[in-house]
Design a protein around this motif. Structure first.
Motif, short mmCIF file in Angstrom:
data_model
loop_
_atom_site.label_atom_id
_atom_site.label_comp_id
_atom_site.label_asym_id
_atom_site.label_seq_id
_atom_site.Cartn_x
_atom_site.Cartn_y
_atom_site.Cartn_z
N TRP A 60 14.42 4.59 -16.95
CA TRP A 60 15.58 4.04 -16.24
C TRP A 60 15.28 3.84 -14.75
CZ3 TRP A 60 18.61 6.87 -12.59
CH2 TRP A 60 19.74 6.17 -12.12
N ARG A 61 14.74 4.84 -14.08
CA ARG A 61 14.37 4.74 -12.68
C ARG A 61 13.06 5.48 -12.44
NH1 ARG A 61 17.73 1.47 -12.62
NH2 ARG A 61 19.50 1.14 -11.20
N GLN A 62 12.31 5.03 -11.46
CA GLN A 62 11.09 5.71 -11.09
C GLN A 62 10.97 5.70 -9.57
OE1 GLN A 62 8.14 3.27 -13.04
NE2 GLN A 62 7.79 2.05 -11.21
N ARG A 63 10.31 6.75 -9.04
CA ARG A 63 10.08 6.85 -7.62
C ARG A 63 8.71 7.47 -7.38
NH1 ARG A 63 13.70 3.89 -7.62
NH2 ARG A 63 15.72 4.01 -6.55
N LEU A 64 7.97 6.90 -6.44
CA LEU A 64 6.70 7.47 -6.03
C LEU A 64 6.94 8.44 -4.88
CD1 LEU A 64 3.92 4.72 -5.92
CD2 LEU A 64 3.73 6.97 -6.97
N LEU A 94 14.03 10.56 -3.60
CA LEU A 94 13.07 11.60 -3.22
C LEU A 94 13.16 11.81 -1.72
CD1 LEU A 94 9.86 10.63 -5.25
CD2 LEU A 94 11.82 11.98 -5.98
N SER A 95 13.04 13.06 -1.30
CA SER A 95 13.04 13.35 0.13
C SER A 95 11.71 12.96 0.73
CB SER A 95 13.32 14.84 0.37
OG SER A 95 12.26 15.62 -0.16
N ILE A 142 13.77 16.29 -5.15
CA ILE A 142 14.37 15.23 -5.96
C ILE A 142 15.88 15.41 -5.92
CG2 ILE A 142 14.45 14.18 -8.25
CD1 ILE A 142 11.77 15.64 -8.82
N ILE A 143 16.59 14.31 -5.69
CA ILE A 143 18.05 14.34 -5.72
C ILE A 143 18.50 13.30 -6.73
CG2 ILE A 143 20.18 14.14 -4.41
CD1 ILE A 143 16.97 14.55 -2.52
N GLY A 150 22.50 16.68 -8.32
CA GLY A 150 21.59 17.78 -8.66
C GLY A 150 20.37 17.68 -7.78
N THR A 151 19.89 18.81 -7.27
CA THR A 151 18.70 18.81 -6.41
C THR A 151 17.61 19.64 -7.07
OG1 THR A 151 19.53 20.71 -5.16
CG2 THR A 151 20.06 18.53 -4.31
N TYR A 152 16.40 19.15 -6.96
CA TYR A 152 15.23 19.77 -7.59
C TYR A 152 14.07 19.71 -6.61
CZ TYR A 152 18.16 18.22 -11.50
OH TYR A 152 19.20 17.96 -12.33
N THR A 153 13.11 20.57 -6.81
CA THR A 153 11.88 20.49 -6.04
C THR A 153 10.71 20.56 -7.01
OG1 THR A 153 10.70 21.36 -4.11
CG2 THR A 153 11.55 22.98 -5.65
#
Length: 1819
Positions: A1646-1650, A1702-1703, A1709-1710, A1719-1722
C-alpha cells in the motif's frame, strides 16, 4: 536451534537410519547413548590422591565450571567430573570398597560419555626448571612441547588451538608448568577420565576379597617366609556364601566394635596411626608372600598383579590398554617430571610427592615403586602413543635449590595445568561431539526416544520367564483367520506388568522379523502412559501415535484434526495402512494413568476389532477407575486377558538363587529357612528383587533370624531407604531422595549435586563428617553411594538429551513421599531451594551463606543486640561460599549473531514453574517465568504455545493477578500469528500491552523484557500503540429477570460474588468459571437485604420476618438468628412493620424497623442483641465510623444522634437548620473528623466531630437548586470528594473547599439511574435509564472516555467493589457483568481525531507530530505518549502544512484561500494571509522564505519574517521541491521538468519531453542536490543534471511497468530506486546498472518509504484475504534491510492505515489510521547500547517508570485570526490597517518597522533565529 541457521549439522545417512529405527520400534538398532543413558561429557579423575590435592582442587574450582558452561551453551550437554577421592578421608583412599567403586565408575564413563574420555598426568624428576608464562619472552619459562605419535612437536604448531608457551631459561629440555604435582591422571569427556601421574607410583592395594584357594596359598607362603599369619587370620574372614568361597577383609567399623582399644580411631591421632601400621603390615605380608609364590611359579602374573600393582596402574591399564586408536583420540596424558627430586628425599613435605622408605632412620626412595613407575611411564604409555594418536604432554619443573618444591612453583604449575587442560578438553569436545538439534526441533522424535529409553531400562529388570511372555509372543504372530482383539494384561501393584510389557516390546520387532522373513519391516509403537506429558492426555497421545504411524506408513496428513473424535477416526484409518509385510504392534502400559480429559478412561477411543496385521497389548490395574470392568464389556473373549498373579514360593526361591549365582553369591541352608519364610508371606516380583538386594550382602557367618528380612514390599523399600541413609548420611540421603521425588520429571546427577550443594542442612552434615575438607559442593562419592544403594530402583531415563534419575516404580515414589516429604516446613524449604536453583539465584559466582542472618543472630548474639559488629560480619562472610551453581537461561545461545540457533533449557522449562508454585514465590513466578519474554518466545518457538498459555492460566488461578488474565486473553488473540511468525511476539505484545500498562502495572516487566530481548528477533519496537484493546466483561446469568435479584455483593476475590434472589436463596458464584461455590436457603423468607462484614467472615441477611440471619460466610452455615424489635411511632403495634434497614460495623450489626425510634445492636461474634439505641425521632439511616467505635443515626426533622458502640451511650444529638425533611444520607469523614448530613430535600450540613460529644456546625447549603431528587451519594475512597447522583445530573462536591467542582448533565429526556466513582476517584461511571450502555467520564475534563455496551439488555443497577477497581452491572435480563475500570480507563486514554489521518508533518527536531485529517484543525501530538497536546483551529478545511526546521513556526493553508503562520509553542496565530488557494506549500532549508504554489493564479515566494512578496512564479508546478542550496524550486508540468529561481521567479533550467511523452513522477537525490530523477510515460527513468542541463543516464523499464505505478522512492546516494505498483512485489532498480530486482512482499503493498540513510525500506502491505487467523489484523508494517533484502521486522496493524511517515533523525515510523489515531514505532537493527538507550529513554517508556496511572494531559485549543493581516492581489499584497505588519515599500525588506511591525517581526525572527538573511547565491 534450527539447523538451517548454519551451526546445525546436516542430517547424515546414519542419523536417518537411527530415526527410522526409533520410529519403527527397532530398539536393537539404537545406540546406547540414545537410550537410556543419554549424552553427557563425563570426566573420570584417575590419580594418586596423596600428591594431587592442590591440582584437583584448582581444576574443580576454576576449570570444571567453565567447561560445564561451554558444553551447555554449545552442545546442550552436561559436563560432569568423577573424582571419588574428593570428600573421602585419607585413611579411606585405598579401601577395597572405594577402589571397587572407582573401577565400576571408570567403566561406566568409558561407555556413556559423548566426548573426550581419558586424561593422564605423570610426574618425573629431571635436571630442568621452568615456570608458566603467557609471555613467550619471559625468561623464567621454557618452550612447551608435546609428544604425539612418537615425535616431539612444539605446541604452537598444533592445529585448532593456541597453547600457552614456555620460554627456556637455560636451553634445556622444554617444560610445561603445571600446578601442584599431579601424578598420572586421565580425563575423559563424553566418557572422560582424567589421569594425573607424577613421581609417586602409589602403594599397593589391600585386597578386599581373596578366593579361598589363593588365600590359603598366601598363608602357606607367609609361614614359609617365617612371617606371622596372625594379623591375616584376624582381619580376613572366610565367607561360604561366595561362589567359590572367599576370604574377605573385615570392615574397619566391625573391627572397631570388636576392639575396644580402637573405638576412638576415627578421632584419635594415636589410634589412627595404629590403624595405618596395621594396614602397612598386611600389605607387607601379602607382598612378600605373593612375590614368593610368583617366583616359584605357583601364581600367574595376572593373579600376582592384583596384589602388587597400585590402583593408578590398574586404571591406566583398563582405560588405555585395550582400546582402539579411534577411542584413544579422546584421551590425553599429562606427564609431570620434577628435576633432582632425590636430593629432597629427606624433606618431610616431599614425601607426598614420591615413594619413600624409612629404614634404620634413613629416608630413601623406594626402588621397587620407582621401577614400576618408570615401566608404566616410559614403557606402557609410549607403546600406546606409538600405535595411536594419544595426546601426551610432558613438563619438567625445578625445585628451589634451598626450599625445594615451593608454593610459588606449585602455583605456576597449577595455573598452566588449568589453561592447558581447558584448551585440550575444548579441542576434543569440538572434534568428537556433534551439535544435535533433532530433539530441539522434533517433539515427536523426542517422545519416541523417551519411551524407547524407558523400554530398554525396564526390560533390563525383567527376570521371570513366565507363561504370559509366551502367550504374548504367540498373540503377536500374524494370522490370516479369525477375529483380532486387543490383549489385556492386568494385575496388582508390583506384579511386574511394566517389566513384562517392556520385554515384549523390546523383542517384538525381532519376533516379527523371524516370523515374516528378513524382507518384512515391522512397526512397534511403545507408550508407557503417564511417564511423559504427551502420553498422559488422550488428545496428545492419539496425535503422537497418528504422526508416528503416518511417518512409518508414509501417509501424508496435511492437518491433524482438532476435534478428538476426528483424531480417533484418523487413528483407525492409519491402522488400516498396516500389511502383513509391515505388521503393526502397539503396546500401552498402565492405561489407568491416562487423565480423564475427553473421557479417556471410558476407552471409547480404543479400537476393539483390529485389522489382521495389527496387534494391541495394554496393561492396567484391576481396580483402578473401572478400566478392567470397561474392557470386559468391550472384549468378551477371556483368552484376551492375562492376569499376573504372585508367584509360588518355590519359583521365587529359584529366581533368587539364579540372581545370586549371577553375582557369584548364595545363601547357606540355615539362611534359606528365613528366606523361605519371607516368601511364604509375599511372592511379588518386586519383593523378590528387594530380598535379593538384602541377602546378596549376607556373609555365611551372619546371624540371621526372622527379623532379618521384611515381609512386605512396603517394609522392604523402607529398609532399603534406611540402609542408604546409613551409607550416605541421614540428612543427605533424605534430602536427595526427597528432591528426586518432588521433582516434576526427575533430576540429573549434576542437578542433584547442584541442589544438594545449595541445601545448607546437607552442607552442615558434610562439614561435620569431612574433617579435612570444606567442600563447596557435595563430593561425587555420595552420589555414587546413593545410586549404588538404589540400583534397580532409581533408574536413568533420557528426556530431551538429558539423563534423569527417576523411580522405576510408582510404589517407590509413594513411600519416598511418605518418609521424606511429610513435613510441610521441610517440603517448602526444599521447593524453595529447587526454585532458586532453576532461577539461577546463586549462579555467576554469587555466594550463599551457610547461615542466614537470623540464624546467626539467634545463635551468636545476645537477644538485645540488633546488629553485628565488623568482626562478626567478617566471620559471617567467611561462611559464604560460591556453590558453583550454573547459570539458568531459558536457552543456551550457540551463536549470538544467530539468535534462533540455540539449545532450549528444557530442565528449567519443566521444573521451575512447578517449584515456584509449590513454595509460594508469586513474584518470582510472575516476573521470572510467566511475564518473562524469553520464556514465552522459547515456548512458542519450540511449538509449546498451548502449554505456555495453560501455564499463564495456571498462574492466574494461583495468584488471581488480573494482569495474568489479560495476558492470557492477549496470547489467545495473537496465537496463530505468533505460531506462524514467532519473531513478531515482542511487537504484538507491545502493541496490545502498551495501552493498558498504566492500569495493569505488573505488565511493565514484560514490556521491559520485550524491549531488551525482542529486537533480537523483530527490529520493530512499538513506542506508542493506539490499538483498540478488545475487552468484554465476565458475564453470569443470575435469573430470567432483574426483578428476581434482591442483592449483589462483591467480595475480596474479584471474580466471586454473592447474590440473593427473591426466592430466599443466597448463592456464591465464581463469575469466571460460572461455577456455583456455595448456596444458602433462608427457609423461603423474602430477603430484604444482605451485607458482608469487613473481614468477610460474616454474612448478615435481613428478612421480612423481622429477623437478621448471621451466617458463617466461608462455610455457609447459620450461626444465629436475631429478631429485631422496636417502638413504633404513634403507639401502633410492632407487628405490621418490617426492617427498615441495617448496617454493619467491625464487630456489630445495627438494625431498625420502619417508623421506629430504636436501633438494635447485635454482637456478631456471639449473635445476640447487646442493647438498643433510643433516638428522638424515627430512624431513617445509620452510618458507623470506620474504626467501629461510633454509630451516627439519621432521623426525621433533620436530626442525627451519635452513640458509642462499645458502651451503648448516647454522646450527642444535632439538628440541621433545614427543616421539614429527614436525614437521607450520612457520611463520616474520619480523616477530617467531619460528619455530613444530606436531607431529603437536598440540604447538606457539615459538622465538625473533633469533639465527639459536642459536634459543631461548620457549614450548610442547599444542593438541590431546583434540580431533581437524589438517587445516590458516595464518598470517594480518599475522602476528597462526594459524588451526588440525581436523576438529571451528577455533581462532584470537593470536600476541601466544600463546593461543587464538576457537574455532568443528562441529555434531554434522559435520566440517570446509577453513578459511582472509580476506586482512585479519577473517573465517574454512570448508567442511564432505558439504555444498555455504561458511560465513563473523566472527572477533571468532563470528557466521555468510553461508552460500553452491555449485550444482555438495559442496565438497571451498578454496584461498585470496595476492594478492587471493579464495577458490577445488572441488566434487565438478570445477567450480571463484571467490568474492570482500570482496563476501561486505559482503553479510553487513546487519543483520536475522529477522522482519517490524511497527512503527517514532522519537524526535523523535537518530539511532536502534526496531523491533517481533512477538517478545520491541525492536531499537535506528543511523539512519545501519543496524546494530543494542542489543536490549531482554522476557518476552513486545512490543505497544506509546513514547519520550520526547528519546529517553532508552522505555515498552513486552507481551502478558503487563507494562509496562516502559527507559533507552535504558544499556539498564537502570528498573522494570516488571504487571497489565493494554495496547492502546495514549501519552505526553504534556511527557514527564511515560503513558496506558495497555486494551480490557477501566480505562485509566490515570500519572506516568512515579514510576509512580503519576493517574487511571483507564473508557471504551475507539481510535485515541487526546493534544492538544498535554496536556489531553485524544481517541479514538473505535464511534459516538462522546470527549475525556477527563487529570487526572480523565472524559469532558469528546464527539460522538455518529446511530443506525446509526459512526466509521471519526479524526485530529488538528497546526497546529490543538483541531480533530479524523473520517470516518463515511455517507462524510462531519467537522471538529469541541473547544473549541466543534460540527461546523465537513462534506464528503461519493462513494458507496461508503469500502468499501476503507486510509489517511487530514491535512495539518498542515488544508486537505488524503489518502485511499487500496487501488487505484492517490491521492485528494486539499480540506477547505475539498470538491473531490476523483484522482492516478493507478504501482501499487496500500500505504501513504502525509504529511510533517510537509504539502508531500510519500510512498507505496509494488506492481507491477501487467504489468512483468516490474524484476529482482526488488517495490514502488516514491515521493515526490510536493503543490504541483504531480509525482512528484519514485522508488526500487524489492526486498523486501516491512511498515512505512513518516517522521521528524519532516527528511524522512527509514524502511521496514521482511519479513526484519527496514530501509532509510533522505532527500528532497532542489531541491538547496540545506543539503540537500547533510545528505547529506554523514550517518552512512551516513561509510562511504566511511573508508579501511578498516566493521566491524559489537558489539550490546548488555539484559534485563527478572524481578520486577515494581508490580502494578496494578482501581483501585489495589501496589508490590513490593524495588521501587525505595515510596510510602505514592499521592496525594502529592511525598512524600519512600526511597533506592530516590531511585535510580529520579532516573534517570527526569534522563532527562525535569523534576520536579514537573503538567498544563497548559486552563481
Amino acid at each position: 536451534m534450527w539447523p538451517t541457521g548454519g551451526a546445525g549439522k546436516v542430517s547424515s545417512p546414519r542419523d536417518s537410519a537411527l530415526r527410522r529405527a526409533a520410529f519403527s520400534g527397532n530398539l536393537s538398532a539404537l545406540p546406547s547413548h540414545l537410550a537410556p543413558s543419554g549424552r553427557s561429557v563425563r570426566v573420570f579423575v584417575s590419580t594418586n590422591p596423596e600428591d594431587t590435592v592442590a591440582e584437583r582442587s584448582a581444576l574443580r574450582e576454576h576449570i570444571y565450571p567453565k567447561l560445564r558452561e561451554f558444553c551447555r551453551e554449545n552442545y546442550g550437554l552436561e559436563f560432569q567430573v568423577i573424582d571419588l577421592y574428593w570428600g573421602v578421608e585419607p585413611e579411606e583412599w585405598h579401601s577395597p570398597e572405594l577402589q571397587k567403586t572407582r573401577m565400576r565408575l571408570l567403566e561406566d564413563c568409558l561407555k556413556t560419555s559423548a566426548g573426550p574420555c581419558f586424561v593422564a598426568y605423570f610426574w618425573q624428576w629431571q635436571q630442568i626448571f621452568a615456570s608458566l608464562s603467557t609471555d613467550p619472552t619471559d625468561s623464567h619459562h621454557s618452550p612447551e612441547k608435546y609428544i604425539r605419535g612418537g615425535s616431539v612437536t612444539k605446541l604452537g604448531k598444533k592445529p585448532a588451538s593456541t597453547k600457552y608457551k614456555l620460554a627456556a631459561k637455560d636451553g634445556r629440555l622444554p617444560v610445561f608448568p603445571l600446578k601442584s604435582m599431579e601424578r598420572a591422571s586421565f580425563f575423559a569427556l563424553p566418557p572422560c577420565d582424567e589421569g594425573l601421574l607424577g613421581e609417586k607410583y602409589g602403594s599397593m592395594r589391600i585386597p578386599g576379597e581373596v578366593e579361598s584357594s589363593e588365600f590359603e596359598m598366601i598363608l602357606d607362603a607367609t609361614v614359609e617366609a617365617k612371617l606371622e599369619t596372625r594379623i591375616l587370620e584376624e582381619w580376613y574372614c572366610r565367607d561360604e556364601n561366595a561362589v567359590p568361597p572367599t576370604y574377605y577383609l573385615k570392615p574397619k567399623s566391625e573391627m572397631l566394635k570388636s576392639n575396644p582399644n580402637m573405638m576412638e580411631a576415627s578421632s584419635n591421632p594415636v589410634s589412627e596411626t595404629k590403624w595405618q601400621e596395621i594396614t602397612e603390615e598386611i600389605k607387607m605380608i601379602i607382598k612378600t608372600a605373593v612375590k614368593m609364590l610368583y617366583e616359584k611359579g605357583k601364581m600367574k602374573h595376572s593373579q600376582a598383579k592384583r596384589y602388587l600393582f597400585s590402583a593408578i596402574e590398574d586404571e591406566f591399564d583398563f582405560a588405555l590398554g585395550k582400546q582402539t586408536p579411534a577411542f584413544l583420540k579422546k584421551c590425553v596424558c599429562y606427564i609431570r617430571k620434577i628435576a633432582n627430586i632425590e636430593r629432597f628425599v629427606k624433606v618431610p613435605e616431599m614425601e607426598k610427592y614420591m615413594d619413600v622408605l624409612h629404614t634404620g632412620g634413613k629416608h630413601t626412595r623406594d626402588p621397587e615403586a620407582l621401577e614400576k613407575l618408570i615401566k608404566l611411564r616410559d614403557e606402557f604409555v609410549p607403546t600406546i602413543v606409538a600405535s595411536s594418536n594419544l595426546r601426551v604432554y610432558t613438563s619438567v619443573t625445578h625445585c628451589d635449590i634451598k626450599y625445594g618444591y615451593t608454593q610459588e612453583v606449585e602455583n605456576h604449575y597449577i595455573e598452566g595445568l588449568g589453561k592447558q587442560f581447558y584448551e585440550d578438553m575444548v579441542d576434543i569436545i569440538q572434534a568428537t561431539v556433534q551439535q544435535n538439534f533433532d530433539i530441539e526441533t522434533d517433539w515427536l522424535y523426542d517422545e519416541v526416544l523417551q519411551h524407547s529409553s524407558l523400554c530398554r531400562t525396564y526390560s533390563s529388570f525383567y527376570e521371570y520367564k513366565c507363561d504370559a511372555r509366551n502367550i504374548m509372543h504367540k498373540y503377536i504372530r500374524p494370522r490370516k483367520m479369525g477375529h483380532i482383539n486387543p490383549l489385556v494384561i492386568y494385575g496388582g501393584p508390583c506384579t511386574g506388568k511394566t517389566f513384562l510389557l517392556a520385554e515384549v516390546a523390546k523383542k517384538a520387532y525381532g519376533w516379527l522379523k523371524e516370523e515374516m522373513g528378513p524382507e518384512s519391516d515391522p512397526v512397534v509403537v511403545i507408550r508407557f502412559l503417564g511417564s511423559t506429558e504427551m502420553s498422559t492426555d488422550l488428545r496428545n497421545l492419539l496425535q503422537s501415535i497418528c504422526e508416528q504411524l503416518a511417518i512409518n506408513y508414509r501417509c501424508l496428513v496435511q492437518n491433524y484434526p482438532k476435534k478428538i473424535h476426528d483424531l480417533r477416526e484418523l487413528f483407525i484409518n492409519l491402522l488400516n495402512e498396516s500389511t502383513f509385510h509391515r505388521p503393526l504392534v502397539m503396546i500401552f502400559d498402565a492405561v489407568e494413568q491416562l487423565s480423564d480429559n475427553d473421557d479417556a478412561r471410558k476407552l471409547w477411543w480404543l479400537p476393539i476389532h483390529l485389522p489382521r496385521s495389527v496387534r494391541i497389548i495394554l496393561s492396567t490395574l484391576p481396580n483402578k477407575h473401572g478400566i478392567l470392568q470397561k474392557l470386559r464389556c468391550l472384549i468378551h473373549n477371556e483368552d484376551n486377558y492375562i492376569e499376573l498373579t504372585p508367584r509360588d514360593r518355590k519359583m521365587c526361591s529359584q529366581v533368587l538363587k539364579q540372581q545370586l549365582l549371577q553375582v557369584k553369591r548364595k545363601v547357606t541352608s540355615g539362611q534359606q529357612i528365613y528366606v523361605n519364610e519371607a516368601f511364604s508371606r509375599c511372592t511379588l516380583p518386586m519383593f523378590v528383587n528387594l530380598t535379593f538386594r538384602e541377602v546378596q550382602n549376607w556373609r555365611s557367618h551372619k546371624d540371621v533370624d526372622e527379623s532379618s528380612l521384611c515381609v512386605t514390599v512396603h517394609d522392604s523399600i523402607e529398609q532399603m531407604f534406611w540402609s542408604v541413609e546409613n551409607n550416605c548420611g541421614p540428612r543427605l540421603a533424605s534430602r536427595a531422595i526427597g528432591y528426586i521425588t518432588m521433582s516434576k520429571s526427575g533430576l540429573s546427577e549434576m542437578e542433584l549435586e547442584d541442589i544438594l550443594a545449595l541445601d545448607n542442612t546437607v552442607m552442615f552434615e558434610l562439614n561435620d563428617s569431612i574433617r579435612h575438607h570444606n567442600p563447596l559442593r557435595v563430593p561425587y562419592i555420595y552420589i555414587a553411594r546413593l545410586k549404588e544403594g538404589l540400583t534397580g530402583y532409581l533408574m536413568e531415563r533420557q528426556v530431551k538429551n538429558v539423563t534423569l534419575l527417576v523411580w522405576a516404580n510408582r510404589h517407590l515414589q509413594l513411600i519416598a513421599q511418605k518418609m521424606y516429604l511429610h513435613n510441610e516446613e521441610d517440603v517448602h524449604e526444599m521447593h524453595t531451594v529447587m526454585a532458586e536453583y532453576f532461577l539461577g539465584v546463586w549462579s555467576g559466582g554469587r555466594r550463599k551463606s551457610l547461615y542466614n542472618e537470623d540464624q546467626y543472630l539467634n545463635g551468636c548474639l545476645d537477644s538485645d543486640s540488633r546488629s553485628m559488629n565488623d568482626e562478626e560480619k567478617h566471620i559471617m562472610d567467611q561462611t559464604n561460599f560460591d556453590r558453583q551453581s550454573p547459570d539458568q537461561p531459558w536457552v543456551f545461545q550457540c551463536n549470538p549473531l544467530e539468535p534462533d540457533i540455540f539449545f532450549v533449557n528444557h530442565r528449567k522449562m519443566t521444573e521451575l514453574l512447578h517449584h515456584l508454585t509449590q513454595c509460594g514465590k508469586t513474584d518470582d513466578m510472575l516476573y521470572g517465568v510467566i511475564m518473562n519474554f524469553s520464556w514465552l518466545y522459547t515456548m512458542i518457538k519450540i511449538g509449546q504455545f498451548d502449554k505456555a498459555l495453560s501455564d499463564v492460566e495456571l498462574a492466574y488461578n494461583y495468584s488471581q493477578e488480573k494482569e495474568l488474565k489479560f495476558l492470557a486473553n492477549t496470547l489467545r488473540a495473537i496465537k496463530y500469528k505468533v505460531i506462524k511468525y514467532p519473531g513478531t511476539l515482542s511487537a504484538e505484545l507491545q502493541q496490545r500491552l502498551l495501552p493498558v500498562v498504566s492500569s495493569l502495572p505488573k505488565l511493565r516487566q514484560l514490556l521491559l523484557e520485550c524491549d531488551k530481548d525482542g529486537p533480537k528477533y523483530c527490529s520493530i519496537v512499538p513506542l506508542h500503540s493506539s490499538m483498540d484493546v478488545t475487552y468484554s466483561p465476565e458475564r453470569l446469568p443470575l435469573s430470567s429477570s432483574c426483578t428476581q435479584v434482591t442483592e449483589i455483593l462483591p467480595t475480596f476475590n474479584p471474580s466471586t460474588v454473592i447474590v440473593a434472589l427473591e426466592n430466599g436463596s443466597i448463592s456464591t458464584w465464581d463469575v469466571e468459571t460460572r461455577q456455583l461455590l456455595r448456596q444458602i436457603t433462608t427457609a423461603q423468607s423474602v430477603i430484604l437485604g444482605m451485607k458482608l462484614s469487613s473481614d468477610e467472615k460474616y454474612l448478615v441477611v435481613a428478612t421480612t420476618k423481622n429477623t437478621l440471619l448471621i451466617y458463617d460466610n466461608l462455610n455457609s452455615c447459620l450461626l444465629s438468628e436475631v429478631e429485631i424489635k422496636g417502638s413504633k411511632h404513634g403507639g401502633i403495634g410492632v407487628g405490621s412493620s418490617f426492617i427498615n434497614g441495617f448496617t454493619l460495623s467491625i464487630n456489630h450489626a445495627l438494625s431498625w424497623l420502619e417508623a421506629s425510634k430504636d436501633i438494635t445492636v447485635i454482637d456478631l461474634l456471639y449473635g445476640w442483641p447487646l442493647y438498643q439505641f433510643h433516638c428522638w425521632y424515627e430512624v431513617t439511616c445509620v452510618q458507623c465510623s470506620p474504626d467501629g467505635m461510633y454509630a451516627f443515626c439519621g432521623q426525621y426533622l433533620n436530626t442525627a444522634s451519635i452513640f458509642h458502640l462499645g458502651s451503648g451511650d448516647k454522646l450527642a444529638t444535632v439538628t440541621s437548620e433545614f427543616s421539614g425533611g429527614f436525614v437521607k444520607y450520612l457520611l463520616v469523614l474520619d480523616t477530617a473528623q467531619e460528619m455530613v448530613m444530606v436531607d431529603s430535600e437536598g440540604g447538606l450540613s457539615l459538622w465538625n466531630t473533633e469533639e465527639i460529644t459536642n459536634p459543631q456546625l461548620t457549614d450548610d447549603f442547599d444542593c438541590k437548586r431546583g434540580d431533581s431528587e437524589f438517587i445516590s451519594i458516595e464518598l470517594a475512597e480518599d475522602q476528597s470528594a462526594i459524588l451526588i447522583c440525581k436523576a438529571l445530573n451528577i455533581e462532584l462536591l470537593d470536600t476541601g473547599m466544600w463546593k461543587v467542582a464538576e457537574k455532568f448533565r443528562a441529555k434531554h429526556n434522559e435520566r440517570f439511574i446509577s453513578a459511582v466513582l472509580s476506586k482512585n476517584g479519577d473517573c465517574i461511571v454512570a448508567s442511564i435509564e432505558n439504555t444498555s450502555a455504561i458511560f465513563v467520564w473523566r472527572r477533571d475534563t468532563g470528557q466521555c472516555m468510553a461508552n460500553l455496551q452491555e449485550l444482555s439488555g438495559n442496565i438497571v443497577k451498578l454496584i461498585k467493589s470496595n476492594h478492587h477497581n471493579m464495577l458490577l452491572s445488572l441488566s434487565t435480563s438478570g445477567v450480571l457483568s463484571i467490568w474492570d475500570i482500570d482496563i476501561i480507563t486505559a482503553m479510553s486514554n487513546i487519543d483520536k481525531t475522529g477522522k482519517p489521518i490524511q497527512r503527517l508533518v514532522l519537524p526535523a527536531k523535537g518530539e511532536v507530530i502534526y496531523t491533517l485529517d481533512g477538517s478545520e484543525v491541525i492536531h499537535k501530538w506528543n511523539f512519545g505518549t501519543g496524546f494530543i497536546e494542542a489543536i490549531f483551529k482554522h476557518e476552513s478545511i486545512v490543505e497544506n502544512c509546513v514547519l520550520t526546521s526547528n519546529g517553532k513556526l508552522m505555515i498552513t493553508s486552507d481551502d478558503k484561500c487563507s494562509q496562516y503562520v502559527w507559533q507552535t509553542g504558544s499556539g498564537e496565530n502570528l498573522f494570516r494571509i488571504n487571497g489565493q488557494r494554495i496547492s502546495q506549500l514549501l519552505i526553504t532549508h534556511n527557514d527564511q522564505f515560503v513558496v506558495s504554489l497555486c494551480e490557477q493564479n501566480a505562485s509566490r515566494v515570500w519572506r516568512l519574517a515579514t510576509g512580503h512578496r519576493v517574487c511571483n512564479i507564473l508557471v504551475a508546478l507539481q510535485n515541487a521541491f526546493i534544492t538544498t542550496a535554496n536556489t531553485f524550486v524544481v517541479g514538473m508540468t505535464k511534459n516538462k521538468v522546470l527549475a525556477v529561481s527563487l529570487w526572480t521567479g523565472s524559469i532558469t533550467k528546464k527539460f522538455c519531453c518529446d511530443d506525446g511523452i509526459t512526466i509521471v513522477d519526479i524526485k530529488l537525490i538528497p546526497d546529490c542536490p543538483d541531480i533530479v530523477v524523473f520517470i516518463t510515460s515511455t517507462e524510462t527513468v531519467n537522471i538529469w543534471s541541473l547544473t549541466e542541463e543534460v540527461i546523465c543516464r537513462r534506464v528503461q523499464l519493462p513494458n507496461t511497468f508503469l500502468k499501476t505505478l503507486e510509489d517511487f522512492e530514491i535512495s539518498p546516494n542515488g544508486k537505488l530506486g524503489i518502485i511499487s505498483r500496487g501488487d505484492e512485489n517490491i521492485n528494486v532498480l539499480d540506477l547505475h546498472s539498470g538491473k531490476l530486482r523483484v522482492v516478493h512482499a507478504s501482501g499487496i503493498i500500500w505504501r513504502q518509504r525509504l529511510s533517510q540513510d537509504g539502508r531500510y525500506l519500510v512498507y505496509i502491505c494488506f492481507r491477501t484475504g487467504e489468512e483468516d487467523d490474524d484476529n482482526g489484523a488488517i495490514s502488516i508494517l514491515i521493515v526490510m534491510r536493503l543490504a541483504d533484502g531480509k525482512n528484519i521486522g514485522a508488526c500487524s496493524l489492526y486498523k486501516t492505515p491512511t498515512f505512513l511517515a518516517l522521521s528524519q533523525r532516527h528511524l522512527n515510523i509514524i502511521v496514521g489510521f482511519d479513526d484519527g489515531s496514530i501509532g509510533t514505532y522505532t527500528v532497532v537493527d542489531r541491538v547496540d547500547a545506543a539503540l537500547k538507550i533510545k528505547i529506554a529513554t523514550s517518552n512512551s517508556r516513561q509510562i511504566f517508570n511511573n508508579a501511578t496511572q498516566v493521566i491524559k494531559p489537558k489539550c490546548h485549543s488555539y484559534s485563527f485570526k478572524v481578520t486577515a493581516d494581508c490580502i494578496w492581489r494578482e501581483s501585489t499584497e495589501v496589508f490590513a490597517r490593524d495588521s501587525p505588519i505595515t510596510v510602505t515599500d514592499p521592496e525594502a525588506s529592511e525598512a524600519t518597522p512600526t511597533k506592530k511591525h516590531n511585535y510580529c517581526y520579532d516573534k517570527v525572527c526569534s522563532a527562525i533565529d535569523c534576520r536579514g538573511h537573503g538567498f544563497t547565491s548559486d552563481n
